[in-house]
Write a protein that holds these residues in place. Structure first.
Motif, PDB file in Angstrom:
ATOM      1  N   TRP A 292       0.854  -1.187   0.000  1.00  0.00           N
ATOM      2  CA  TRP A 292       0.000   0.000   0.000  1.00  0.00           C
ATOM      3  C   TRP A 292       0.888   1.235   0.000  1.00  0.00           C
ATOM      4  O   TRP A 292       1.720   1.402   0.897  1.00  0.00           O
ATOM      5  N   LEU A 293       0.711   2.112  -0.961  1.00  0.00           N
ATOM      6  CA  LEU A 293       1.514   3.323  -1.063  1.00  0.00           C
ATOM      7  C   LEU A 293       0.730   4.500  -0.489  1.00  0.00           C
ATOM      8  O   LEU A 293      -0.407   4.751  -0.882  1.00  0.00           O
ATOM      9  N   THR A 294       1.359   5.249   0.435  1.00  0.00           N
ATOM     10  CA  THR A 294       0.645   6.330   1.114  1.00  0.00           C
ATOM     11  C   THR A 294       0.658   7.641   0.346  1.00  0.00           C
ATOM     12  O   THR A 294      -0.089   8.558   0.688  1.00  0.00           O
ATOM     13  N   GLY A 295       1.498   7.753  -0.662  1.00  0.00           N
ATOM     14  CA  GLY A 295       1.536   8.973  -1.470  1.00  0.00           C
ATOM     15  C   GLY A 295       2.155   8.673  -2.815  1.00  0.00           C
ATOM     16  O   GLY A 295       3.157   7.954  -2.889  1.00  0.00           O
ATOM     17  N   VAL A 296       1.576   9.199  -3.869  1.00  0.00           N
ATOM     18  CA  VAL A 296       2.051   8.897  -5.226  1.00  0.00           C
ATOM     19  C   VAL A 296       2.863  10.075  -5.763  1.00  0.00           C
ATOM     20  O   VAL A 296       2.348  11.187  -5.879  1.00  0.00           O
ATOM     21  N   ARG A 297       4.136   9.806  -6.052  1.00  0.00           N
ATOM     22  CA  ARG A 297       5.007  10.824  -6.627  1.00  0.00           C
ATOM     23  C   ARG A 297       5.799  10.178  -7.749  1.00  0.00           C
ATOM     24  O   ARG A 297       6.624   9.294  -7.508  1.00  0.00           O
ATOM     25  N   PRO A 298       5.568  10.560  -9.015  1.00  0.00           N
ATOM     26  CA  PRO A 298       6.270   9.920 -10.123  1.00  0.00           C
ATOM     27  C   PRO A 298       7.739  10.334 -10.194  1.00  0.00           C
ATOM     28  O   PRO A 298       8.093  11.485  -9.928  1.00  0.00           O
ATOM     29  N   LEU A 299       8.571   9.379 -10.548  1.00  0.00           N
ATOM     30  CA  LEU A 299      10.008   9.600 -10.705  1.00  0.00           C
ATOM     31  C   LEU A 299      10.442   9.090 -12.073  1.00  0.00           C
ATOM     32  O   LEU A 299       9.738   8.294 -12.706  1.00  0.00           O
ATOM     33  N   PRO A 300      11.610   9.504 -12.548  1.00  0.00           N
ATOM     34  CA  PRO A 300      12.105   9.015 -13.850  1.00  0.00           C
ATOM     35  C   PRO A 300      12.283   7.501 -13.834  1.00  0.00           C
ATOM     36  O   PRO A 300      12.622   6.916 -12.804  1.00  0.00           O
ATOM     37  N   ALA A 301      12.083   6.892 -14.985  1.00  0.00           N
ATOM     38  CA  ALA A 301      12.135   5.436 -15.075  1.00  0.00           C
ATOM     39  C   ALA A 301      13.474   4.935 -15.598  1.00  0.00           C
ATOM     40  O   ALA A 301      13.540   3.933 -16.304  1.00  0.00           O
ATOM     41  N   ASP A 302      14.564   5.607 -15.243  1.00  0.00           N
ATOM     42  CA  ASP A 302      15.881   5.157 -15.687  1.00  0.00           C
ATOM     43  C   ASP A 302      16.445   4.137 -14.696  1.00  0.00           C
ATOM     44  O   ASP A 302      15.969   4.009 -13.558  1.00  0.00           O
ATOM     45  N   ALA A 303      17.480   3.405 -15.117  1.00  0.00           N
ATOM     46  CA  ALA A 303      18.026   2.327 -14.299  1.00  0.00           C
ATOM     47  C   ALA A 303      18.595   2.840 -12.983  1.00  0.00           C
ATOM     48  O   ALA A 303      18.481   2.168 -11.950  1.00  0.00           O
ATOM     49  N   GLY A 304      19.221   4.021 -12.991  1.00  0.00           N
ATOM     50  CA  GLY A 304      19.778   4.565 -11.761  1.00  0.00           C
ATOM     51  C   GLY A 304      18.717   4.843 -10.720  1.00  0.00           C
ATOM     52  O   GLY A 304      18.887   4.519  -9.539  1.00  0.00           O
TER      53      GLY A 304
END
Length: 236
Positions: free
Chosen positions: A105-117
């Motif tokens: 269960w995620l308490t907050g949704v914040r998108p991040l870049p989808a790169d390997a690092g």
């Protein structure tokens, strides 16, 4: 992500109906609060379910199950949407009493870049390293075994995504998942955990699942067949 199956589902907090520990609490990075020993409870539940002869077998299976969930969520979002959710262990709650696959269960949704690092920081450094340390403090689990679990779970998630993408005309998503998995397998925390291409990946370690009554070796195991039990030394 539900069409991909339960391993790819990420719930949002608020609908669980009861308080759940954060994974930061599970790893020991934060006080456990009212949740007690969630990690120990999970390993014990897996041991009962599998009738595992040793706690470390259940610990290995529990480790690989959570690793598979974390990889599936991140790779699935990366492949389909081009971003990944912030899976900070303080934001991600876990139900140690749920059946497989692990309930997150995620308490907050914040998108991040989808790169390997970014994905390596989220999953390898943020979760799998502290999870491995917590399990090794309790059970006799070799670092190579846990590294193999992490790599095996990563490859399985990428291959599942690629199969889904091929069946739904999303070759682009499948290609992104496989490319990301290849980059992650070259990360220092996973490098050398297995051999061969993703389609024929074979890990260099064994997850110990063959010790479960009635089981065998996994498809990517380093063992061709379960080892024979060592003969007992004569008593005297």
């Amino acid at each position: 992500m539900r069409p991909l199956g339960g391993f790819f589902v990420l719930r949002t907090a608020g609908a669980a109906g009861r308080p759940l520990p954060t994974l930061a609490q599970v790893y020991g990075a934060e006080p456990p609060g009212v949740h007690g020993d969630a990690l120990g409870s999970r390993v014990a539940a897996v041991a009962r379910s599998l009738r595992a002869p040793e706690a470390r077998v259940a610990a290995s299976v529990a480790h690989q199950g959570l690793a598979a969930r974390l990889w599936s969520v991140t790779l699935g979002c990366a492949a389909r949407y081009g971003t990944v959710p912030d899976l900070d262990p303080r934001l991600l709650r876990w139900d140690p009493g749920a059946s497989a696959p692990d309930d997150l269960w995620l308490t907050g949704v914040r998108p991040l870049p989808a790169d390997a690092g970014t994905v390596a920081d989220l999953v390898l450094h943020g979760h799998l390293a502290p999870l491995a340390a917590a399990l090794r403090s309790r059970h006799r689990l070799a670092p190579g075994l846990l590294r193999g679990n992490a790599a095996s779970a990563l490859v399985a998630s990428a291959r599942q995504l690629d199969r889904w993408a091929g069946a739904h005309g999303r070759a682009d998503a499948g290609a992104r998942a496989l490319a990301l998995a290849r980059e992650l397998l070259a990360h220092p925390l996973l490098e050398g955990a297995g051999t061969g291409p993703l389609t024929a990946f074979r890990r260099r370690s064994c997850c110990l699942y063959y010790r479960v009554p009635g089981s065998g070796v996994c498809g990517d195991c380093c063992l061709a067949r379960p080892p024979r039990p060592s003969p007992r030394a004569p008593s005297g």
